[in-house]
Scaffold this motif. Structure first.
Motif, mmCIF file in Angstrom:
data_model
loop_
_atom_site.group_PDB
_atom_site.id
_atom_site.type_symbol
_atom_site.label_atom_id
_atom_site.label_comp_id
_atom_site.label_asym_id
_atom_site.label_seq_id
_atom_site.Cartn_x
_atom_site.Cartn_y
_atom_site.Cartn_z
ATOM 1 N N GLU A 16 0.587 -1.248 -0.216
ATOM 2 C CA GLU A 16 0.059 0.381 -0.199
ATOM 3 C C GLU A 16 1.401 1.318 0.294
ATOM 4 O O GLU A 16 2.103 1.141 0.395
ATOM 5 C CB GLU A 16 -0.999 0.026 1.075
ATOM 6 C CG GLU A 16 -1.786 -1.434 1.348
ATOM 7 C CD GLU A 16 -1.059 -2.394 2.227
ATOM 8 O OE1 GLU A 16 0.142 -2.520 2.414
ATOM 9 O OE2 GLU A 16 -2.078 -3.442 2.119
ATOM 10 N N VAL A 17 0.018 2.681 -0.532
ATOM 11 C CA VAL A 17 0.868 3.338 -0.245
ATOM 12 C C VAL A 17 1.572 3.656 1.145
ATOM 13 O O VAL A 17 3.045 4.713 0.659
ATOM 14 C CB VAL A 17 0.185 4.691 -0.682
ATOM 15 C CG1 VAL A 17 0.964 6.167 -0.431
ATOM 16 C CG2 VAL A 17 -0.358 4.392 -2.360
ATOM 17 N N TYR A 18 1.191 3.622 1.957
ATOM 18 C CA TYR A 18 1.251 3.603 3.144
ATOM 19 C C TYR A 18 2.837 3.441 3.497
ATOM 20 O O TYR A 18 3.701 3.875 4.161
ATOM 21 C CB TYR A 18 0.435 3.547 4.692
ATOM 22 C CG TYR A 18 0.602 2.474 5.121
ATOM 23 C CD1 TYR A 18 1.537 2.430 5.901
ATOM 24 C CD2 TYR A 18 -0.148 0.947 4.705
ATOM 25 C CE1 TYR A 18 1.512 1.085 6.630
ATOM 26 C CE2 TYR A 18 -0.353 0.179 4.820
ATOM 27 C CZ TYR A 18 0.695 0.018 6.046
ATOM 28 O OH TYR A 18 0.774 -1.338 6.420
ATOM 29 N N LYS A 19 3.456 2.227 2.731
ATOM 30 C CA LYS A 19 4.172 1.589 3.433
ATOM 31 C C LYS A 19 6.007 2.032 2.689
ATOM 32 O O LYS A 19 6.647 2.063 3.009
ATOM 33 C CB LYS A 19 4.263 -0.249 2.489
ATOM 34 C CG LYS A 19 3.544 -1.202 3.536
ATOM 35 C CD LYS A 19 3.307 -2.264 3.559
ATOM 36 C CE LYS A 19 2.170 -3.039 4.275
ATOM 37 N NZ LYS A 19 2.283 -4.516 3.304
ATOM 38 N N PHE A 20 4.855 3.127 1.062
ATOM 39 C CA PHE A 20 6.859 3.399 0.419
ATOM 40 C C PHE A 20 7.050 4.393 1.429
ATOM 41 O O PHE A 20 8.074 5.264 1.305
ATOM 42 C CB PHE A 20 6.286 3.801 -0.555
ATOM 43 C CG PHE A 20 6.342 2.337 -1.813
ATOM 44 C CD1 PHE A 20 7.163 2.426 -1.903
ATOM 45 C CD2 PHE A 20 5.109 2.026 -1.975
ATOM 46 C CE1 PHE A 20 6.496 1.422 -3.385
ATOM 47 C CE2 PHE A 20 4.891 0.932 -3.190
ATOM 48 C CZ PHE A 20 6.272 0.321 -3.045
#
Length: 172
Positions: A144-148
């Motif tokens: 998910e974007v938050y992981k990046f």
């Protein structure tokens, strides 16, 4: 990897780890910002250059996505199997700058990441397959974007703070 309940929790964690990380650079004289120690893999300037590089790329990926431009991860110039060359590019691009300029640049990137987070919905941040660039950056894993965001802010702010503290003990 840490899981966040919402964007407020994500931003709070970035802020907490970033304040600790960046505070380590305030008392380093500019004259020794490039000094290396064999026990540490990066000088203070290289440490900041690395962070500026990754946060700049993260912002570019989202900006390009919003503009409808094809996003190339990790960058237009480098592939994932060329990270050593990418890190050298970060050093060449940023490490020559004065320490206060490096700090200011990273401060701006962090502020822009907060704006990026605020501009996204909770679903866009925390659900899979919300950004093509996130899907294409990982061939086998679903990120998910938050992981990046986490892996380019919170994670290195914590680990690199340890490295810069060790450098300071050895060099100052």
């Amino acid at each position: 990897m840490k899981i966040y309940k919402n964007k407020i929790e994500l931003k709070d964690e970035i802020e907490k780890t970033y304040k600790k990380y960046i505070s380590e650079f305030y008392n380093i004289p500019n004259e020794i910002k490039d000094k290396k120690n064999p026990a540490i893999d990066r000088s203070p300037a290289e440490n900041l250059a690395y962070q500026i590089g990754w946060t700049t790329l993260l912002l570019k990926w989202e900006n390009d996505y919003k503009l409808g431009v094809e996003v190339k991860t990790p960058s237009d110039k480098f592939k994932w199997n060329e990270l050593g060359k990418l890190y050298q590019w970060f050093t060449n691009e940023y490490a020559h700058l004065p320490l206060d300029e490096l700090i200011n640049t990273l401060n701006k990137n962090i502020e822009d990441i907060y704006v990026m987070i605020d501009s996204m919905t909770e679903d866009e941040l925390f659900k899979p397959h919300q950004r093509k660039w996130a899907d294409e950056a990982t061939k086998s894993a679903i990120w998910e974007v938050y992981k990046f965001i986490h892996i380019n802010t919170v994670a290195p702010f914590s680990t690199f703070r340890t490295k810069i503290r060790k450098w300071k003990k050895l060099e100052m």
